[in-house]
Design a protein around this motif. Structure first.
Motif, PDB file in Angstrom:
ATOM      1  N   ALA A 120       0.048   5.443  -1.082  1.00 29.55           N
ATOM      2  CA  ALA A 120      -1.021   5.747  -0.144  1.00 29.55           C
ATOM      3  C   ALA A 120      -0.483   6.574   1.022  1.00 29.55           C
TER       4      ALA A 120
ATOM      5  N   ARG B 146      -4.455   6.724   4.858  1.00 33.01           N
ATOM      6  CA  ARG B 146      -5.084   5.693   4.031  1.00 33.01           C
ATOM      7  C   ARG B 146      -4.518   4.310   4.353  1.00 33.01           C
TER       8      ARG B 146
ATOM      9  N   ARG C 247      -7.532   2.078   5.539  1.00 30.39           N
ATOM     10  CA  ARG C 247      -8.009   1.159   4.518  1.00 30.39           C
ATOM     11  C   ARG C 247      -7.292  -0.189   4.550  1.00 30.39           C
ATOM     12  N   HIS C 248      -6.018  -0.185   4.901  1.00 26.64           N
ATOM     13  CA  HIS C 248      -5.258  -1.431   4.766  1.00 26.64           C
ATOM     14  C   HIS C 248      -4.960  -2.141   6.083  1.00 26.64           C
TER      15      HIS C 248
ATOM     16  N   ALA D  96       0.834  -1.205   0.000  1.00 27.78           N
ATOM     17  CA  ALA D  96       0.000   0.000   0.000  1.00 27.78           C
ATOM     18  C   ALA D  96       0.866   1.251   0.000  1.00 27.78           C
TER      19      ALA D  96
ATOM     20  N   ARG E 107      -8.467  -3.197   9.472  1.00 26.50           N
ATOM     21  CA  ARG E 107      -9.293  -4.415   9.522  1.00 26.50           C
ATOM     22  C   ARG E 107      -8.583  -5.565  10.190  1.00 26.50           C
TER      23      ARG E 107
END
Lengths: 306, 572
Positions: free
Chosen positions: A212, A216, A220-221, A207, A224
């Motif tokens: 990124a 981000r 986003r990466h 990423a 989670r």
């Protein structure tokens, strides 16, 4: 997905049955009974009471009767709160505990997750050390110390919130924080560990190689994967939170579910003990199911496994 | 007027110039100078191969360009990386982010771990376009889809929400390529992009990479440990050794006229399909020409084995091994048969998932077979009888692929080597056993002084020597070598292969040599079996199989090997 949920619900039945059976016989074999009081009551009254509640029948008959009623959703009458059904008692106290639990969980997540992320991103700087030592303190500090401390500061000294009672939203603040800060401490540590693990992953480097931004990369990466351990912890934690806390309820005079757990056991209030234990068990089963669904939503691989 | 139909698209942008780059790692054990004054330049449209063994600093150099090294422990001590007039080492973070993925893209080694498991492949391929504001999210997905189809990942058309775990390794690496090239960058940094893939898949992926980069006019820095592979692709080769560039030249000259002794060694120590040397040359032969190791073997001059007169040591008949999965049993080995003669090496080749490892393990009864027979010296081995089993295990040993994982980190070399002897009650006394262990350690090129060390104190090659010694402790007749050199650099690989051969000669050992690498198998083996999807595709003498493969699958395996790795006197 539907199949998965259905199979879990079906699996819950034998679990609940085992719990009901064990609790039933354990309470019965424990010494004492609901109508043993310090001041002896006349024998004929005790006999009458026992026959009223069916306690004079053979134990196994009582057990079968209890299961039969349970299947109809009837948890039976309380032995100690005359005129109250166990289900009625739970129904009045549960909303209070639920409110307190949801608020505490919200506080735990809102404080714990960001603190954990920042600590992981700034590993081995003061932004890591400060929240982590605070969270260690939060874990070590018992609620019966933190609660009175918060009451002293925010109620007695500053006069911002009422010290006790459960009448309106203003009453919710101090108990929610007392309970929530403890869980926030755990959540922060779990988030930090999860994020540190994920931030080392090769796909996070990918990423970054795409250009990124740090924001981000995290949102986003990394987030989670980093939150998966927190989610696993959430199920049992949330069940504990919404089923009430005896200590918090005692400190703040809250009419929640927690006190029933303790008093029912002391009073040998057989039906009440069984009712609260089964309620708690069902809650745990339900929340673990929700956690599994949440994990599946976060992790496509787990989704496939289901 | 010159015709301008399809002119090669060369950008004016895209000169990379690395000057005197020095990178060190500050660890608890001390400072490691990973890159020690590297100069390297890439011109627009050029494909550069950066070759070196593990620890040579090639990946560190590559990762320094976009500053993707973890800092700490990495620290760039000195140097300049000039990208079209901008010094990348002195740019603001935000400027670097604007270059990453847009002007310079990167592909990494392991496609299994480099894609985010929580996001769909299509979204990940589209992401660079979104990050750099080159397209709206919807448009980006469309472009990403086109690029994925172009690299051969058709699946996304029907399954736009497919996640990485639903793809094979090869498909994931194609997706990585699409992700790197979707923004049409000027330079692609490819760090060992095909190392984790099977040979046939590697060949396909390389073709796609080369075609696409030529089409788009992208210059490439291709980092690899495999000189032969780089020769297929690169215009110019840069060879690194211990943090320094030891030689750089155009690919043709590197192969026809290598200057530095390390480069000469690298070219010489690969086993190739065409030559059949008794012994592989090692880096040591070139760097310290007088070291005189492995001379035993040269003196031995292996007697050529007459396979027809050799008795059969082991026979496998119609072996079936199934593994239960959620979707029913999967046949890993599907009716395989094999004859191995005493004193010979039987090579077993196939791609990952072909069942070769499972076959090897079920021969040793480490995995239970569902049906079929395994005959050892003509007898069916019954594992019910404990005495039989112990005797059987004693005469058969295995050497695994990963010497890091197959040695217990909490046991010293002495403990690891003594254990099998204790299990089998060998040696009269402890002293007896230790003497034996010391003798074995010397035989594999280590010595007594290593007895009390732990595995982490050894290099990969040394560890594999320890594993070889461990396999020899019970004086076995038969050893399964399961991809035992696959994780190694060519120079180390050459040493271990030489060791295995000299041990075979001096101890009359029989090997089942399992590998995905046909050239290594060819070097080691007298006979070769080729496996595909659990079945035996072909069986034959090593030389015949290579000269005249009967099956198209074997042909494909041979064709997938880079040309330079097929012949030792390779010239472009």
């Amino acid at each position: 997905m539907k199949k998965f949920v259905l199979s879990r619900v079906v699996q819950a039945v034998p679990t609940l049955w085992v719990i009901a059976t064990l609790t039933f016989f354990m309470t019965r074999y424990a010494p004492g009974g609901p109508f043993d009081t310090e001041k002896a009551i006349p024998q004929e009254i005790k006999v009458k009471l026992e026959s009223h509640f069916g306690l004079d029948r053979p134990l196994f008959d009582q057990y079968l009767l209890y299961l039969k009623n349970l299947l109809r959703g009837d948890l039976g009458p309380s032995f100690k709160y005359p005129g109250w059904e166990v289900s009625e008692l739970i129904a009045t106290a549960f909303p209070v505990s639920l409110t307190l639990g949801v608020l505490s969980l919200g506080i735990a997540l809102l404080i714990g997750i960001p603190a954990g992320i920042i600590a992981a991103l700034r590993k081995n700087t003061w932004l890591d050390y400060l929240p982590m030592s605070l969270s260690m303190a939060g874990i070590c500090l018992p609620t019966f110390v933190l609660g009175p401390l918060l009451i002293y500061i925010f109620s007695t000294q500053l006069g911002l919130f009422p010290p006790l009672g459960w009448y309106g939203p203003a009453d919710w603040v101090l108990p929610s924080f007392t309970l929530g800060l403890f869980y926030a401490a755990y959540v922060a540590r779990l988030t930090r560990a999860g994020m540190l693990e994920t931030l080392q992953q090769d796909y996070v480097r990918t990423a970054r190689a795409k250009g990124a931004s740090p924001w981000r990369v995290v949102t986003r990466h990394a987030l989670r994967g980093g939150l998966l351990p927190v989610v696993t912890y959430l199920g049992p934690a949330f069940a504990g939170l919404i089923s009430g806390s005896f200590i918090i309820e005692s400190i703040f005079f809250i009419p929640g579910l927690g006190k029933f757990f303790v008093t029912a056991a002391f009073n040998r209030d057989y039906t009440m003990v069984l009712g609260t234990v089964l309620f708690y068990a069902a809650l745990i089963i339900l929340l673990n199911l929700l956690v599994d669904l949440l994990q599946a939503w976060l992790d496509p691989k787990a989704r496939q496994a289901q | 007027m010159p015709s301008i139909q399809n002119p090669p698209k060369i950008r004016e942008m895209g000169n990379l110039d690395i000057q005197n780059l020095k990178v060190s790692f500050h660890t608890r054990e001390g400072i490691i100078h990973a890159v020690d004054g590297v100069d390297l330049s890439i011109k627009p449209g050029e494909i550069i191969g950066l070759v070196g063994e593990s620890g040579s600093g090639k990946s560190v150099t590559c990762n320094s360009i976009l500053q993707l090294l973890p800092t700490p422990p990495a620290r760039i001590e000195a140097g300049k990386i000039d990208w079209s007039g901008k010094d990348l080492l002195n740019q603001h973070d935000k400027k670097i982010r604007g270059i990453r993925g847009k002007e310079i893209s990167m592909i990494f080694q392991d496609p299994m771990s480099c894609l985010n498991p929580y996001l769909s492949v299509l979204d990940q391929v589209a992401e660079p376009l979104v990050i750099h504001g080159m397209a709206s999210p919807k448009d980006a997905r469309k472009q990403a889809c086109e690029m994925l189809v172009r690299v051969g990942v058709q699946r996304v058309v029907e399954h736009p929400h497919a996640y990485p775990h639903e793809f094979s390794g090869g498909m994931r690496q194609r997706a990585m390529i699409a992700m790197a090239l979707v923004t049409k960058p000027s330079l692609l940094l490819a760090d060992e992009p095909t190392t984790a893939l099977d040979v046939t898949v590697q060949a396909k992926v390389l073709n796609i990479l080369k075609e696409l980069c030529t089409d788009l006019g992208v210059s490439v820095l291709f980092v690899s440990h495999d000189l032969g592979l780089v020769a297929e692709l690169a215009d110019r080769v840069v060879v690194m050794y211990r943090g320094k560039v030891v030689e750089q030249n155009d690919t043709r000259s590197i192969f026809s006229n290598p200057q530095h002794s390390y480069v000469k060694a690298l070219i010489a120590c690969r086993p190739t399909l065409e030559s059949t040397p008794v012994r592989l040359l090692t880096v040591d032969d070139f760097m310290n020409p007088k070291s005189g190791k492995d001379q035993v073997l040269e003196k031995l001059a292996l007697p050529s084995l007459n396979l027809d007169t050799q008795e059969t040591l082991l026979e496998v008949q119609d072996l079936v091994v199934e593994f239960p999965t959620e979707d029913g049993p999967v046949r890993a080995v599907d009716g395989a048969s094999l004859v191995i003669r005493r004193g010979s090496t039987h090579g077993l080749v196939g791609e990952s998932g072909s069942g070769k490892t499972t076959l090897g393990r079920s021969i040793l009864h480490l995995t239970k077979a569902n049906s079929g027979k395994i005959l050892y010296q003509g007898n069916v081995i019954s594992l019910e009888n404990i005495q039989d089993r112990t005797k059987f295990r004693k005469s058969m040993q295995i050497i695994f692929q990963d010497p890091y994982a197959s040695l217990n980190p909490r046991m010293t070399v002495e403990q690891a080597l003594l254990e099998p002897m204790k299990v089998h009650g060998l040696g009269k006394s402890r002293k007896d056993r230790i003497d034996h262990v010391v003798k074995l350690l010397e035989e594999v090129g280590l010595g007594e002084k290593y007895l009390n060390r732990y595995p982490h104190e050894f290099s990969g090659g040394q560890r594999q020597r320890i594993c070889v010694a461990r396999a020899l402790t019970t004086e076995p007749e038969f050893i399964v070598c399961d991809e035992c050199v696959s994780a190694m650099d060519v120079s180390v690989q050459a040493q271990v292969l030489n060791l295995l051969r000299s041990l075979q000669a001096s101890r009359n050992l029989t090997y089942l040599f399992i590998s995905h690498d046909l050239s290594v198998v060819k070097f080691m083996s007298d006979e070769i079996s080729v496996m595909q999807n659990g079945k035996m595709v072909e069986n034959g003498l090593a030389e015949d199989l290579y000269r005249d493969p009967k099956s198209s699958y074997t042909r494909k395996l041979i064709d997938s090997i880079p040309l330079a790795n097929r012949s030792s006197n390779f010239r472009l």
